[in-house]
Design a protein around this motif. Structure first.
Motif, short mmCIF file in Angstrom:
data_model
loop_
_atom_site.label_atom_id
_atom_site.label_comp_id
_atom_site.label_asym_id
_atom_site.label_seq_id
_atom_site.Cartn_x
_atom_site.Cartn_y
_atom_site.Cartn_z
N ALA A 39 6.52 -5.00 8.75
CA ALA A 39 7.15 -3.76 8.30
C ALA A 39 7.66 -3.89 6.87
N ASP A 40 8.03 -5.10 6.46
CA ASP A 40 8.52 -5.30 5.10
C ASP A 40 7.40 -5.85 4.21
N THR A 96 -0.12 -2.99 0.89
CA THR A 96 -0.58 -4.29 0.42
C THR A 96 -0.09 -5.38 1.36
N ILE A 97 -1.01 -6.21 1.81
CA ILE A 97 -0.73 -7.36 2.67
C ILE A 97 -0.98 -8.61 1.83
N HIS A 98 -0.11 -9.60 1.95
CA HIS A 98 -0.36 -10.80 1.15
C HIS A 98 0.07 -12.07 1.88
#
Length: 457
Positions: A39-40, A96-98
């Motif tokens: 979620a963050d 954006t996923i990292h």
């Protein structure tokens, strides 16, 4: 096979091993996971540790996982500090996923597990006893759930491409790095002073070199060696210096020249794909990821599942390391081999997988448990599940030869038992004791000599 009177010493311990062969548990299966997106903006995965694993392989595998999860715009980029990378992607909702990889040396990975700053510790050597003890509160870091062998690497001894020396013994390599051999003329080379280039103390590559080369010869690294945090940086320098010698992982040989290495009674071996895959090459090693065995996120499990998948192992091969895929190779026979082994060399093909065992044990290690599944898949695809495979067990030259011969056959029986559970009927099993060593009789060499080879008609 005749046994001497000293075989009475086998006793209860070997009986226990025989029972273990009959009743120990089978291969580990790993279930898939569909990870939830955070979620963050926190990283979905944090890998700390080995530069060998983290400089290229770990980021490429993360990128592969992101693509397999259907994410788009997958990108690997510097994360702001040297030897740190950020792997990013975008999901269907535009978020954006990292993930982050910090490759500052194997020791830093275990420190990250301990303080909770890492989800996975990347390592180019097995966990040390001191690290295992310090992480005991997390659980058993040597269990199959925690210890993941993800690839095979060869520690290449590299020199300038114009160096006339083409092979060295482990003893000679140790003498060079200890500063005892100071000019290449002493080894039949040109008149160049020897320049030493080595990884730094945080490096698992250096730990492996120290164990397999320096430690096995009771020597220490010369204080004048130039030290590096990066394999690629070291190799780049060695390739420009006529007197230079260094050591790197296979993926970092670059424009330098890799030397053939002999250990004990073994023949000089180049770090070829086949010899590294079987771990016969004297300076071959396993590359690891260690996970917290008691607490793993969905992303951590998904990553590990992907690493062991065919798609993940294909990425391992593309990265320059040796994937844990099985192929058949033809090996030439030699006159000093036992007749049975000569017959196999002449009539059969050897598979590029070895099953290895702890000292005095017939229990398959963590890699071997997974390799059973890989071997079954290979035999099924090639139509070789019935009376085509021959299992040949070996031991080390420590202790009673009769006990070693029996234990080498028990190891072959252990592999046969696992294959039979999957519907594979082998053609024959044999135990050849301590014959045909692939390494010296030092502690590290004996590990390589305790093995079961797979031959296929």
């Amino acid at each position: 096979m005749a046994f001497s009177a000293s075989s009475r010493t086998i006793g209860k311990r070997v009986l226990c091993l025989a029972l273990l062969v009959l009743f120990s548990t089978g291969p580990i299966s790993v279930s898939g996971a569909t990870p939830a997106l955070p979620a963050d903006r926190s990283p979905v995965l944090r890998i700390h540790g080995s530069n060998t694993v983290g400089a290229k392989l770990a980021p490429m595998l993360i990128a592969g996982l992101f693509e397999a999860q259907g994410l788009s715009s997958v990108r690997i980029a510097p994360a702001g500090r040297e030897n740190e990378q950020r792997i990013s992607a975008i999901d269907d909702a535009g978020r954006t996923i990292h993930a982050l990889v910090a490759a500052h040396g194997t020791g830093t990975g275990f420190a990250g597990l301990k303080d909770g700053s890492a989800d996975l510790a990347a390592a180019s050597r097995p966990i040390k006893d001191s690290e295992f003890d310090s992480l005991a509160e997390l659980g058993d870091l040597r269990s199959a759930r925690a210890e993941q062998i993800i690839a095979i690497d060869g520690l290449a001894i590299i020199v300038h491409p114009d160096n006339r020396v083409s092979s060295l013994t482990v003893e000679q390599v140790a003498s060079l790095f200890a500063g005892e051999i100071q000019n290449w003329r002493e080894l039949g080379g040109d008149d160049h002073l020897v320049e030493l280039h080595a990884r730094d103390d945080q490096s698992g590559t250096y730990d492996t070199f120290k164990e397999l080369v320096l430690g096995s010869q009771n020597k220490a690294l010369d204080g004048g060696a130039t030290r590096y945090e990066s394999n690629d940086q070291l190799s780049k320098v060695v390739g420009t210096r006529p007197g230079a010698i260094g050591f790197v992982g296979l993926a970092s040989v670059g424009s330098s020249k890799a030397l053939a290495i002999a250990d004990g009674d073994s023949q000089p071996m180049l770090p070829s794909t086949a010899l590294v895959a079987t771990e016969d090459y004297p300076l071959s090693r396993r590359l690891f990821l260690y996970a917290n065995p008691s607490q793993q996120s969905d992303w951590t499990r998904a990553y590990l599942d992907f690493v062991h998948s065919a798609a993940g192992q294909a990425i391992v091969g593309k990265s320059g390391y040796i994937a844990q895929a099985i192929t058949a190779i033809k090996l030439p026979g030699q006159a000093n081999m036992p007749p049975l082994y000569q017959a196999l060399s002449n009539e059969a093909q050897r598979l590029t997988v070895n099953f290895r065992f702890a000292e005095g044990s017939a229990r398959l290690d963590n890699k071997a448990q997974r390799d059973v599944g890989r071997l079954v898949d290979y035999l099924q695809k090639t139509g070789k599940t019935m009376n085509a495979a021959v299992l040949v067990g070996f031991g080390d030259a420590k202790g009673d030869p009769a006990r070693t011969a029996l234990l080498s056959k028990l190891r072959a029986m252990a592999v046969r038992r696992e294959l039979s559970r999957e519907g594979v009927l082998v053609k024959d099993i044999n135990g050849l004791g301590d014959s045909i060593p692939v390494a010296s009789n030092s502690e590290s060499g004996r590990i390589k000599n305790r093995r079961v080879e797979i031959w296929l008609y």
